[in-house]
Design a protein around this motif. Structure first.
Motif, mmCIF file in Angstrom:
data_model
loop_
_atom_site.group_PDB
_atom_site.id
_atom_site.type_symbol
_atom_site.label_atom_id
_atom_site.label_comp_id
_atom_site.label_asym_id
_atom_site.label_seq_id
_atom_site.Cartn_x
_atom_site.Cartn_y
_atom_site.Cartn_z
ATOM 1 N N THR A 1 0.946 -1.222 -0.012
ATOM 2 C CA THR A 1 -0.071 0.042 0.074
ATOM 3 C C THR A 1 0.761 1.155 -0.004
ATOM 4 O O THR A 1 1.807 1.057 0.174
ATOM 5 N N GLN A 2 0.051 2.361 -0.214
ATOM 6 C CA GLN A 2 0.959 3.492 -0.306
ATOM 7 C C GLN A 2 1.580 4.162 0.837
ATOM 8 O O GLN A 2 2.387 5.284 0.902
ATOM 9 N N SER A 3 0.987 3.485 2.108
ATOM 10 C CA SER A 3 1.422 4.065 3.087
ATOM 11 C C SER A 3 2.668 3.300 3.680
ATOM 12 O O SER A 3 3.303 3.412 4.887
ATOM 13 N N GLY A 4 3.518 2.335 2.828
ATOM 14 C CA GLY A 4 4.695 1.797 3.124
ATOM 15 C C GLY A 4 4.559 0.465 3.623
ATOM 16 O O GLY A 4 5.381 -0.022 3.992
ATOM 17 N N ALA A 5 3.240 -0.118 3.669
ATOM 18 C CA ALA A 5 3.155 -1.606 4.268
ATOM 19 C C ALA A 5 3.357 -2.585 3.264
ATOM 20 O O ALA A 5 2.855 -2.308 1.969
#
Lengths: 750, 425
Positions: free
Chosen positions: A234-238
């Motif tokens: 995901t774009q949150s870095g997960a």
């Protein structure tokens, strides 16, 4: 409030839409308007006068001519003003929005529009959402069967998988596995799904699982080793390992980039030679993560943008790909400038580097492994410029597992020079001559950005244009070792010409019926509110019952309902009169209390003080606007904030119900340590949801209530984290990331 | 587009002849366009067109790094028979490229091209010439590139040395003097480059070969040790492979061989030498080493590249069988199996792979079936399919295998921990 979404029914945004409509992006001063207009009138008379004439035509009665109600000119209605079709939609939009649009504070609205423009501008410059390509080829499983299957998103909003209706916009169809059956991963912004496509041709594919993410997913890859395993980023870095059987396993969660600071939230993950080790990439490089140990435990660097790989300044990773079908331990990494081949066993030092010379960065790649002793073909494709490049490379001998070394095993090398293939738009010149407006339509359609491409054997090539379900097949010459100079514009073969003509016929048939295509999809109440949200609570509460009784009573009596005594716990305290209420609310309050006359008197007398206050307020607003402009002037800062903020409040993804039989419930916000005050309880997303207010509206409402509660919100004065806890579970906030003191690593080099 | 191309080249030509300062921007625009035409023509393999554009573009060379490379590439294809023309073009490029770094890389490129055409002597001359150039002050980068050029020259020296060595070995002693000269030149140059941290597999191999021929083992060992263990160098599995091969050639003790392979195992568990490592560990009498052997072979089979390797599977099958028969150290298997329990069945022992293995390689399916039968029990899909097929085809060893597993079925129950119900047979 976003601008109208881009889709095939609205012409997609062009740089001219955002910049002023000059001839190019150069920063020349604007010519004088009258001159420009006169040029326009002379050069485009039809655009200037045609649309208006057509709109008014039916209302005019011109002399002796017969009155006609409907207008049908000889030309198809596509001619004339290209924006004509937008008019009813805009009117309809204003009809939808007129109830609430004035309630939105102008500053906030302007901020939102500005933000949306920035996002659209960024995606015009470089749109990484189609990374990986949205076209996959499933070769036939039965030996002897000659028909494989192409998997691609279709439909007007790319919301159909092949011919199967599915309710999400598709970004990518992931490839299958060598075994039976295939697993196809489908990624949209907030949903990822996995389908099982049986090996037999003709058998119906079945959806297996869907997950919903609160932050847009940027990557979904299917494991080449184990059935039903996928990697999700995901774009949150997960980064997650998603197994259909066991669910999600989070491997990493780091909003910062790996090696140096980069603003892009894009993340990618792929598999490696070891089925339990995943590679994980951001714009600065690649790492390998071991899923068997705890998150963040064991990893090693595979590729780093920097001096070791001989990178240029500003070079960034665009697309990594696992080349396992050719060599079990090799990976391909493309940047804006070069193509690298890396070996897991000798990390950080590329075994092959080649400047690809493409104008736009390659966003999708496809590997066709050659047989033993033959070269492997890699197809690189760029989205916006439709470039297609065919590389052939050869590494160590197949089956030998030693590291690349000299002597008995050959080094990794390119075979021949890379070859550029003809783009889809270059076939325009081979099509028969068209009427000008149709030619323009055709041009528009053919030059749509490519959304994916893959070789479809034997010797074929499929390219998918974004926004349209066009699939092309171009023959690729084997081993381009041709002695004679190929001419610049080779004529298509008769068969291809015939196919062109057939396609053109179908195309003109479709664009001959514009009304069907120009009708906007309707946003009904049904879509804005889910059925569950609209449902009445099963048992009306005592308060509701009482209110109903009162209401009936009042209606029977023909009187008006004056008293309203809610229990104090359920409704918020009436807002404290702010020290500096705006005139409208003061007036409303006064008239509510029946003291409107008094208010008017007071206002007349205090107009001087009022004016001073207004002046002060304006100055403050100006100051704030200046501050904000400097924050959001850099593009990067306003691009990253969304995911960063939302991950503070929402857990990233919610494990889904199988098959998603019921509409997914939103993730609940984390429990606060202290019980929230009544105002906060009112503002919390749970209470808002329980009131049936959809997520999109919650923020507007919350902002509106916040205005009531404590005067105009002043973002710069609040620390970022506190502000985000107060008012955002959803992913919309206009706070810029500059207010977050989280970046700790300095930017170094590159 | 063609009209545009013509226009741009015309403009470029005009402006290269007479380049006023105010037109510099326009000039750079034109040269940019020209560059993109060259690139386009190259990618479409239209070498003639590319060469035409290049002649226009050549004047504005000094800025661009990649140009000399493109030039070589274009001319290599355009004049693939005409070496003279190619060389004259290269000379022109060299005189144009004022800066030294450009010259150096042009030279290397040229030398590679000459080598590809089999003109080794010319390539050698070229490199010596490049070495002799001096221009301006030497920077660190220049120094490194100079080392690279010297190293490649050393490589060519090594090449002629090994040619003469072959002559010498045919008892023609006349070349000995010349050969020794080659050795000294090659050794000097190669020694320099391998001091710089980097991946120098080719140079190291040649240098070690030279040293070994003249019996300088201690120096060779030092070089290899330095290459393998110096932390400034990138972790290079090949360095350990070379060291191991060197030690093996000189009959070193088993202990030192094992320690070299142990490090290789830590860096690259999937290396092909791991089979040798496993076999050596198996032969050992120490329990600890045999335990390590099991670990090594399990780790090898984790990797997709080894999935269908009969040798690896037979190694695993043999050790597992031994353990089962002796009924000692069953815990070793359990410890290795536990972390793999959730993914090996789908990875190795699916019904589909049973079918394919049986069709493609009978002995592979035999070894795998043995392992599957022990680890997953005789009801596992893989074992059931293969033994059924094997017995049907009346292959003797499959019948024996079935009997063996029937006898040792309790082992599976012990491995699965009896109460552990998470195993999917």
């Amino acid at each position: 409030m976003p601008s109208l979404p881009a889709g095939s029914w609205v012409p997609s945004v062009t740089p001219q839409d955002i910049l002023y409509r000059g001839d190019s992006c150069t920063s020349q001063p604007l010519p004088v308007l009258p001159t420009q207009l006169s040029h326009f009138f002379v050069d485009h008379p039809e655009d200037a006068f045609g649309s208006l004439g057509k709109l008014l035509h039916q209302n005019f009665y011109l002399g002796d001519s017969k009155l006609r109600v409907s207008v049908h000119s000889g030309l198809p209605p596509c001619s004339g003003c290209p924006r004509k079709n937008l008019v009813p939609r805009l009117r309809w939009f204003s009809h939808l929005a007129r109830d609430w649009l004035f309630e939105v504070p102008l500053g906030l609205l302007a901020d939102c529009v500005h933000e949306d423009l920035l996002l659209q501008w960024a995606s015009l410059l470089f749109d990484d959402s189609p990374t990986g390509g949205a076209l996959a080829w499933l070769p036939p499983k039965d030996v002897g069967a000659r028909t494989g299957r192409l998997v691609y998103p279709g439909g007007q909003a790319m919301n159909h998988l092949c011919i199967l209706p599915h309710g999400v916009a598709l970004r990518r169809g992931g490839g299958g596995r060598e075994g039976v059956p295939y697993f196809v991963g489908v990624r949209s912004d907030y949903h990822c799904g996995v389908w099982r496509v049986p090996g037999r041709t003709g058998a119906a594919p079945t959806p297996l699982q869907v997950i919903r993410t609160s932050v847009p997913a940027s990557c979904l890859t299917v494991s080449p080793h184990l059935p039903g395993e996928l990697a999700v980023c995901t774009q949150s870095g997960a980064v997650y390992l998603w197994s259909v059987e066991t669910g999600l396993q989070r491997l990493r969660h780091d909003p910062q980039t790996m090696f140096f600071r980069d603003h892009s939230p894009w993340r990618w993950s792929d598999f490696t030679a070891h089925p339990r080790v995943l590679s994980c990439a951001d714009r600065t490089g690649l790492q390998c993560l071991d899923t068997r140990v705890s998150p963040g435990g064991c990893h090693f660097d595979l590729f780093k943008v920097g001096e070791e790989a001989g990178c240029q300044q500003g070079e960034r990773v665009v697309l990594p790909m696992y080349l396992g079908r050719a060599y079990p331990s090799q990976h391909l990494v493309t940047t804006q400038f070069s193509v690298y081949v890396l070996d897991e066993r000798l990390p950080l030092v590329p075994v092959l580097k080649w400047a690809h010379m493409m104008k736009a960065p390659p966003l999708f790649a496809h590997l066709t492994p050659g047989g033993p002793g033959r070269s492997h073909k890699v197809l690189l494709g760029a989205s916006r410029t439709q470039e297609l490049l065919l590389l052939q490379y050869r590494g160590e001998k197949r089956g030998a597992l030693g590291p690349p070394c000299w002597g008995s095993q050959s080094a990794c090398q390119l075979v021949g020079t890379p070859q550029k293939l003809h783009s889809v738009s270059s076939c325009l010149q081979h099509l028969p001559a068209q009427l000008p407006h149709r030619h323009r339509l055709l041009q528009q359609r053919l030059s749509a950005p490519a959304a994916g491409g893959c070789p479809a054997p034997p010797g074929g090539l499929g390219v998918l244009g974004r926004g349209q379900d066009v699939s092309w097949k171009v023959l690729v010459p084997e081993e381009a070792e041709c002695p004679q100079e190929p001419s610049a514009n080779p004529q298509p073969s008769p068969a291809a010409a015939l196919r062109y003509r057939r396609w053109l016929k179908a195309f003109s048939k479709v664009c001959g019926q514009p009304p069907r295509h120009t009708r906007p999809p309707t946003f009904g109440q049904k879509r804005l509110f889910t059925r569950k949200e609209l449902e009445e609570p099963s048992a009306p509460s005592a308060l509701q019952g009482q209110a109903r009784r009162w209401l009936r009573q009042a209606m029977r009596d023909g009187g008006c309902l004056q008293r309203w005594d809610p229990p104090p716990s359920a409704l918020p305290e009436p807002p404290e009169p702010a020290e500096d209420p705006d005139p409208l609310s003061a007036r409303l309050t006064a008239s509510w209390c029946g003291d409107w006359d008094g208010w008017w008197e007071g206002r007349m007398s205090s107009s001087l003080a009022q004016r001073q206050r207004a002046l002060r307020e304006r100055r403050r607003r100006q100051k704030r606007a200046r501050g904000r402009r400097s924050l959001s002037a850099s593009f990067t800062s306003s691009l990253t904030y969304q995911s960063e903020l939302s991950e503070l409040s929402d857990p990233d993804t919610a494990p889904p119900p199988r098959r998603e039989a019921s509409p997914p419930l939103g993730t609940s916000p984390p429990a606060a340590a202290t019980p929230p005050s009544p105002e906060e309880a009112l503002l919390s997303s749970q209470s808002l949801r329980s009131r049936g207010i959809p997520k999109e509206r919650r923020k507007t409402l919350r902002d509106y209530l916040a205005v009531w509660a404590d005067g105009p919100p002043e973002p710069p004065e609040l620390p970022g984290s506190q502000a985000s806890q107060l008012c955002i579970p959803s992913s919309q906030s206009q706070l810029s990331s500059a207010s977050q003191p989280r970046r700790k690593r300095p930017r170094m080099g590159f | 587009a063609q009209a545009n191309e013509g226009l741009h080249t015309q403009l470029l030509k005009k402006h290269t002849q007479n380049k006023p300062a105010e037109k510099l921007l326009f000039f750079s625009f034109c040269s940019f366009m020209c560059l993109s035409y060259i690139q386009d023509a190259m990618l479409r393999k239209q070498w003639k067109r590319a060469a035409e554009f290049l002649t226009f573009y050549i004047e504005s060379l000094e800025k661009d790094f990649s140009t000399e490379y493109m030039g070589a590439e274009i001319l290599c294809h355009r004049f693939h028979n005409n070496m003279k023309e190619f060389s004259s073009f290269i000379e022109q490029m060299k005189t144009l490229g004022v800066k030294r770094y450009l010259k150096v890389s042009v030279c290397l490129e040229h030398a590679f091209h000459l080598l590809c055409n089999g003109q080794i002597d010319e390539a050698y001359q070229n490199l010596s010439l490049a070495e002799s150039w001096r221009f301006g002050e030497q920077t660190a980068i220049q120094d490194k590139e100079m080392k690279l050029i010297q190293a490649y020259r050393g490589l060519l020296d090594y090449y002629s040395w090994s040619k003469q060595k072959n002559i010498l070995l045919e008892h023609d002693l006349s070349v000995e003097q010349e050969m020794h000269g080659c050795f000294r030149k090659a050794a000097m140059n190669l020694k320099e480059i391998i001091k710089i941290p980097g991946v120098w597999d080719l140079f190291v191999k040649c240098y070690v070969d030279l040293l070994e021929f003249y019996g300088d083992y201690s120096e060779a060992r030092e070089v290899l040790n330095e290459y393998a263990y110096n932390s400034k160098f990138p972790a290079n599995p090949n360095a350990h492979v070379y060291l191991y091969q060197f030690l093996k050639r000189h009959g070193e003790s088993k202990k030192s061989l094992l320690s070299a392979l142990k490090i290789l195992h830590d860096i690259v568990p999937s290396h092909e030498l791991m089979i040798d490592f496993h076999i050596m560990l198996q032969k050992s009498k120490k329990r600890k080493k045999r335990r390590l052997g099991l670990e090594v072979i399990f780790a090898v089979l984790d990797y997709a590249g080894w999935k269908e390797n009969v040798k690896a599977w037979s190694c695993l099958a043999r050790q597992v069988k031994q353990i089962v028969i002796s009924e000692k150290h069953l815990d070793w298997i359990k410890q290795e199996w536990d972390p793999r329990r959730d993914w090996w069945p789908a990875f190795h022992f699916s019904r589909y792979s049973a079918k394919r293995n049986w069709q493609e390689n009978e002995s592979l399916s035999y070894e795998k079936a043995l392992v599957a039968g022990i680890l997953l029990g005789k009801d596992s899909k893989y074992f059931k399919y293969v033994s059924h097929r094997g017995c049907k085809a009346q292959v003797k060893r499959f019948r024996i295998l079935k009997k063996f597993l029937n006898k040792h079925n309790p082992v599976y129950l012990r491995l699965s921990g009896l109460s552990d119900s998470s195993v999917q047979p």
